[in-house]
Write a protein that holds these residues in place. Structure first.
Motif, PDB file in Angstrom:
ATOM      1  N   ASP A   1      38.878  28.369  44.664  1.00 27.87           N
ATOM      2  CA  ASP A   1      39.164  27.158  43.894  1.00 27.87           C
ATOM      3  C   ASP A   1      39.159  27.399  42.391  1.00 27.87           C
ATOM      4  N   TRP A   2      39.152  28.658  41.968  1.00 30.10           N
ATOM      5  CA  TRP A   2      39.154  28.976  40.542  1.00 30.10           C
ATOM      6  C   TRP A   2      40.574  28.888  39.991  1.00 30.10           C
ATOM      7  N   ASP A   3      40.662  28.529  38.710  1.00 32.97           N
ATOM      8  CA  ASP A   3      41.961  28.478  38.053  1.00 32.97           C
ATOM      9  C   ASP A   3      42.306  29.792  37.361  1.00 32.97           C
ATOM     10  N   GLU A   4      41.285  30.632  37.115  1.00 32.55           N
ATOM     11  CA  GLU A   4      41.497  31.915  36.453  1.00 32.55           C
ATOM     12  C   GLU A   4      40.591  32.966  37.073  1.00 32.55           C
ATOM     13  N   GLY A   5      40.936  34.232  36.868  1.00 30.32           N
ATOM     14  CA  GLY A   5      40.094  35.317  37.327  1.00 30.32           C
ATOM     15  C   GLY A   5      38.884  35.480  36.434  1.00 30.32           C
ATOM     16  N   CYS A   6      37.848  36.124  36.942  1.00 32.30           N
ATOM     17  CA  CYS A   6      36.638  36.370  36.172  1.00 32.30           C
ATOM     18  C   CYS A   6      36.956  37.198  34.926  1.00 32.30           C
ATOM     19  N   PRO A   7      36.490  36.781  33.738  1.00 28.84           N
ATOM     20  CA  PRO A   7      36.758  37.550  32.512  1.00 28.84           C
ATOM     21  C   PRO A   7      36.215  38.972  32.572  1.00 28.84           C
ATOM     22  N   SER A   8      35.023  39.140  33.172  1.00 31.66           N
ATOM     23  CA  SER A   8      34.427  40.473  33.259  1.00 31.66           C
ATOM     24  C   SER A   8      35.253  41.381  34.160  1.00 31.66           C
ATOM     25  N   CYS A   9      35.686  40.867  35.317  1.00 31.59           N
ATOM     26  CA  CYS A   9      36.525  41.659  36.222  1.00 31.59           C
ATOM     27  C   CYS A   9      37.880  41.949  35.595  1.00 31.59           C
ATOM     28  N   THR A  10      38.397  40.981  34.840  1.00 29.04           N
ATOM     29  CA  THR A  10      39.668  41.182  34.150  1.00 29.04           C
ATOM     30  C   THR A  10      39.551  42.325  33.159  1.00 29.04           C
ATOM     31  N   SER A  11      38.445  42.348  32.432  1.00 29.54           N
ATOM     32  CA  SER A  11      38.203  43.444  31.492  1.00 29.54           C
ATOM     33  C   SER A  11      38.110  44.774  32.225  1.00 29.54           C
ATOM     34  N   ALA A  12      37.481  44.764  33.414  1.00 27.26           N
ATOM     35  CA  ALA A  12      37.350  45.997  34.191  1.00 27.26           C
ATOM     36  C   ALA A  12      38.713  46.524  34.615  1.00 27.26           C
ATOM     37  N   VAL A  13      39.611  45.636  35.007  1.00 26.02           N
ATOM     38  CA  VAL A  13      40.963  46.074  35.381  1.00 26.02           C
ATOM     39  C   VAL A  13      41.670  46.667  34.161  1.00 26.02           C
ATOM     40  N   ASP A  14      41.471  46.047  33.004  1.00 22.13           N
ATOM     41  CA  ASP A  14      42.086  46.557  31.780  1.00 22.13           C
ATOM     42  C   ASP A  14      41.556  47.947  31.424  1.00 22.13           C
ATOM     43  N   ASN A  15      40.381  48.301  31.934  1.00 23.38           N
ATOM     44  CA  ASN A  15      39.782  49.611  31.668  1.00 23.38           C
ATOM     45  C   ASN A  15      40.351  50.720  32.541  1.00 23.38           C
ATOM     46  N   LEU A  16      41.176  50.378  33.520  1.00 20.09           N
ATOM     47  CA  LEU A  16      41.728  51.391  34.400  1.00 20.09           C
ATOM     48  C   LEU A  16      42.629  52.361  33.633  1.00 20.09           C
ATOM     49  N   PRO A  17      42.839  53.580  34.169  1.00 18.99           N
ATOM     50  CA  PRO A  17      43.687  54.552  33.470  1.00 18.99           C
ATOM     51  C   PRO A  17      45.072  53.999  33.174  1.00 18.99           C
ATOM     52  N   ALA A  18      45.585  54.316  31.994  1.00 17.55           N
ATOM     53  CA  ALA A  18      46.936  53.874  31.651  1.00 17.55           C
ATOM     54  C   ALA A  18      47.950  54.511  32.587  1.00 17.55           C
ATOM     55  N   ASN A  19      47.669  55.727  33.030  1.00 15.74           N
ATOM     56  CA  ASN A  19      48.552  56.416  33.954  1.00 15.74           C
ATOM     57  C   ASN A  19      47.863  56.505  35.307  1.00 15.74           C
TER      58      ASN A  19
END
Length: 241
Positions: A102-120
């Protein structure tokens, strides 16, 4: 699967860039010889950490594994089996992203974690490791959030399956203050058509694959988070700020 429950990050009322102004506090200034001596002592301490991590990794490679049902998730193009997320490889890393039904957005902390993934992410492909994300939210919400963030990663919905409940990725805190998804990573092996869970980590164990926190740790001010043991006068902010 017992674990600590971390509630989703919530926005707090503070400037958009609270760390933009350089702090007044700073380390004492010493001569080159004194600095080299202090640095050598720090390197010795960090070598102990490296060796301890090597021992933990060796133990991790000796863990048993457990069979996992071949859950049928919902992908952007229809049903997707857990085994299909391996994409022809035999190793799979799954990020269990906090995004409640029922959330309208993803968790900010998890979103940051995805952004930390390797660029390649192709570097993982070279090691026979596939990557995918799993959340409880409906696929249309996941698609919208993925597109907003500009992520290319495979993201499937576990809605209608027992995946989250079966493996402890949805929990209720002891005091009842939080009930919902929790973050973490699952490591799977596909062997002779059967999926096995070989390792899982959560809470601060997730930091192991996040480069930005480790980069921050090595700056003079660290992460600038309230829980850190820092010298008097060092800037510190709420962890989920």
């Amino acid at each position: 699967m017992a674990r600590c429950i971390e509630t989703p990050a919530q926005p707090i009322d503070q400037p958009a860039r609270p760390k933009a102004q350089q702090p007044a506090a700073a380390p004492p200034v010493v001569g080159r010889d004194d600095f080299e001596e202090a640095l050598a002592a720090q390197v010795t301490l960090e070598k102990e950490v490296t060796r301890a991590n090597d021992r933990a990794s060796a133990a991790r490679r000796r863990l048993p594994m457990v069979e996992v049902p071949d859950y049928e998730f919902t992908g952007e193009d229809g049903p997707v089996r857990l085994s299909e997320l391996f994409a022809g490889r035999y190793l799979l890393l799954v990020q269990n992203v906090m995004y409640g039904t029922d959330w309208d957005e993803g968790c900010p902390s998890c979103t940051s974690a995805v952004d930390n993934l390797p660029a390649n992410m192709g570097r993982l492909d070279e090691e026979e490791i596939s990557f995918a994300m799993i959340s409880e939210a409906p696929i249309d919400k996941l698609r919208a959030w993925r597109e907003k963030q500009g992520w290319p990663h495979t993201w499937v919905s576990s809605a209608g399956t027992g995946y989250h409940g079966d493996w402890g990725w949805t929990l209720t805190s002891e005091d009842g203050s939080y009930s919902g998804p929790v973050p973490g990573y699952s490591y799977f092996l596909l062997r002779e058509g059967t999926v096995y869970l070989t390792y899982a980590t959560y809470a601060r164990g997730t930091e192991a694959i996040l480069p930005v926190p480790h980069i921050m740790d090595r700056t003079v001010y660290g992460r600038q988070q309230a829980w850190e043991d820092s010298p008097a006068g060092w800037p510190q902010y709420p962890t989920y700020g």
